[in-house]
Scaffold this active site. Structure first.
Site, PDB file in Angstrom:
ATOM      1  N   GLY A   1      42.461  -1.712  37.764  1.00  0.00           N
ATOM      2  CA  GLY A   1      42.091  -0.334  37.464  1.00  0.00           C
ATOM      3  C   GLY A   1      42.864   0.203  36.277  1.00  0.00           C
ATOM      4  O   GLY A   1      43.257   1.372  36.249  1.00  0.00           O
ATOM      5  N   ALA A   2      43.062  -0.650  35.276  1.00  0.00           N
ATOM      6  CA  ALA A   2      43.925  -0.302  34.138  1.00  0.00           C
ATOM      7  C   ALA A   2      43.155   0.223  32.938  1.00  0.00           C
ATOM      8  O   ALA A   2      43.732   0.384  31.860  1.00  0.00           O
ATOM      9  CB  ALA A   2      44.751  -1.524  33.735  1.00  0.00           C
TER      10      ALA A   2
ATOM     11  N   ILE B   1      46.078   6.454  35.719  1.00  0.00           N
ATOM     12  CA  ILE B   1      47.421   6.006  36.073  1.00  0.00           C
ATOM     13  C   ILE B   1      47.576   4.496  35.938  1.00  0.00           C
ATOM     14  O   ILE B   1      48.688   4.013  35.753  1.00  0.00           O
ATOM     15  CB  ILE B   1      47.818   6.472  37.494  1.00  0.00           C
ATOM     16  CG1 ILE B   1      46.886   5.893  38.560  1.00  0.00           C
ATOM     17  CG2 ILE B   1      47.854   7.987  37.568  1.00  0.00           C
ATOM     18  CD1 ILE B   1      47.344   6.209  39.985  1.00  0.00           C
ATOM     19  N   GLY B   2      46.478   3.750  36.024  1.00  0.00           N
ATOM     20  CA  GLY B   2      46.568   2.307  35.829  1.00  0.00           C
ATOM     21  C   GLY B   2      46.973   1.969  34.408  1.00  0.00           C
ATOM     22  O   GLY B   2      47.877   1.153  34.173  1.00  0.00           O
TER      23      GLY B   2
ATOM     24  N   TYR C   1      35.744   7.501  51.768  1.00  0.00           N
ATOM     25  CA  TYR C   1      36.853   7.303  50.830  1.00  0.00           C
ATOM     26  C   TYR C   1      38.190   7.300  51.574  1.00  0.00           C
ATOM     27  O   TYR C   1      39.033   6.426  51.362  1.00  0.00           O
ATOM     28  CB  TYR C   1      36.849   8.406  49.769  1.00  0.00           C
ATOM     29  CG  TYR C   1      38.137   8.500  48.987  1.00  0.00           C
ATOM     30  CD1 TYR C   1      38.449   7.564  48.016  1.00  0.00           C
ATOM     31  CD2 TYR C   1      39.048   9.523  49.242  1.00  0.00           C
ATOM     32  CE1 TYR C   1      39.643   7.643  47.311  1.00  0.00           C
ATOM     33  CE2 TYR C   1      40.233   9.616  48.543  1.00  0.00           C
ATOM     34  CZ  TYR C   1      40.531   8.671  47.575  1.00  0.00           C
ATOM     35  OH  TYR C   1      41.725   8.749  46.883  1.00  0.00           O
TER      36      TYR C   1
END
Length: 275
Positions: free
Chosen positions: A10-11, A15-16, A158
């Site tokens: 998730g980069a 925040i990733g 979620y």
């Protein structure tokens, strides 16, 4: 972080991306993965690597990603399982799963298991699972993980995925500690990033004035992840859930239910065809 090898999922942004850049600046060898090649490319360039493209809504992408990581590195000191989000439950994944279940839990479960050899080879390693205070909305139904016999609603689905992140963390702590693998879950806070972009409702809230006073900055949200990565495989954090920098954050009772910990692990293994 000098001498440590890190993989951040998730980069592509948020925040990733912030975590990847910060750990690289601290001396780590950082590898990054995300589903958007256009967004991930500048992040990969900033940390000095080639991007690894993978869509967690496709389990074959996860398997391919694990193989690519295995070709690049023999050891993995830190795995940052950060990819995730909130999704409309009606839009099933390519594999036929409810998306909040697959993307937030099943895909990182598969990836982490496939990278176990690299984590073990490091001697001592750390798995960081990005969870959420939203776990309090969740409820794990072991006999219906994929909502085949009940209706799925977005926020509870979620929250269930985020609850599974904590349960998975405890499963790793119980099963892999003899291999030197430490696991921890963390709620980074209400980050004002592109979180929820796949959800019409959450995206609307994040585009409204609410975002300005109800969220924290991306660097502030990444700070707890960075701190845990720097702390490394400390046995004191093994199996714990952090609310930002505070250990033992608020969680559903199911998160410490041994039947749920074992049941989720076993059913997830069967769904992704792991022995």
């Amino acid at each position: 972080m000098a001498g440590r090898t890190v993989l951040v999922t998730g980069a592509s942004d948020g925040i990733g991306a912030e975590t990847a850049r910060a750990l690289a600046a601290r001396g780590a060898t950082v590898h990054v993965t995300g589903r958007s090649a256009d967004k991930l490319r500048p992040v990969a360039e900033a940390v000095g690597t080639e991007p690894l493209i993978a869509d967690f809504s496709r389990l074959d992408d996860v398997r391919r990603l694990a193989a690519q990581v295995g070709e690049r590195v023999e050891t993995l000191d830190v795995l940052m399982n950060n990819a995730g989000g909130t999704f409309a439950p009606a839009a099933k994944t390519r594999d036929g799963h409810e998306p909040n279940f697959q993307i937030n839990h099943l895909a990182p479960y598969l990836l982490t298991n496939l990278l176990r050899p690299q984590l073990t080879a490091a001697g001592q390693s750390l798995v960081v699972n990005t969870s959420s205070v939203g776990n309090l909305m969740g409820k794990i139904v072991l006999d219906d993980l994929d909502y085949e016999h009940r209706r799925a609603f977005e926020f509870p689905a979620y929250g269930t995925g985020k609850l599974m992140n904590i349960v998975f963390t405890r499963g790793i702590a119980q099963r892999w500690s003899d291999d030197g693998v430490v696991s921890v879950a963390v709620h980074p806070g209400p980050v004002g990033s592109s979180f929820g972009r796949d959800s019409w409702l959450v995206g609307l809230a994040y585009r409204s004035p609410l975002k300005r006073w109800a969220t924290i900055s991306v660097p502030d949200g990444a700070a707890p992840l960075i701190a845990l990565a720097e702390r490394g495989p400390d046995p004191e954090v093994n199996g714990r859930y952090f609310d930002r920098f505070k250990a033992d954050g608020r969680e559903r009772r199911q998160a410490s239910d041994q039947a749920v910990i074992d049941g989720l692990w076993e059913r997830s293994a069967a769904l992704v065809e792991l022995s």
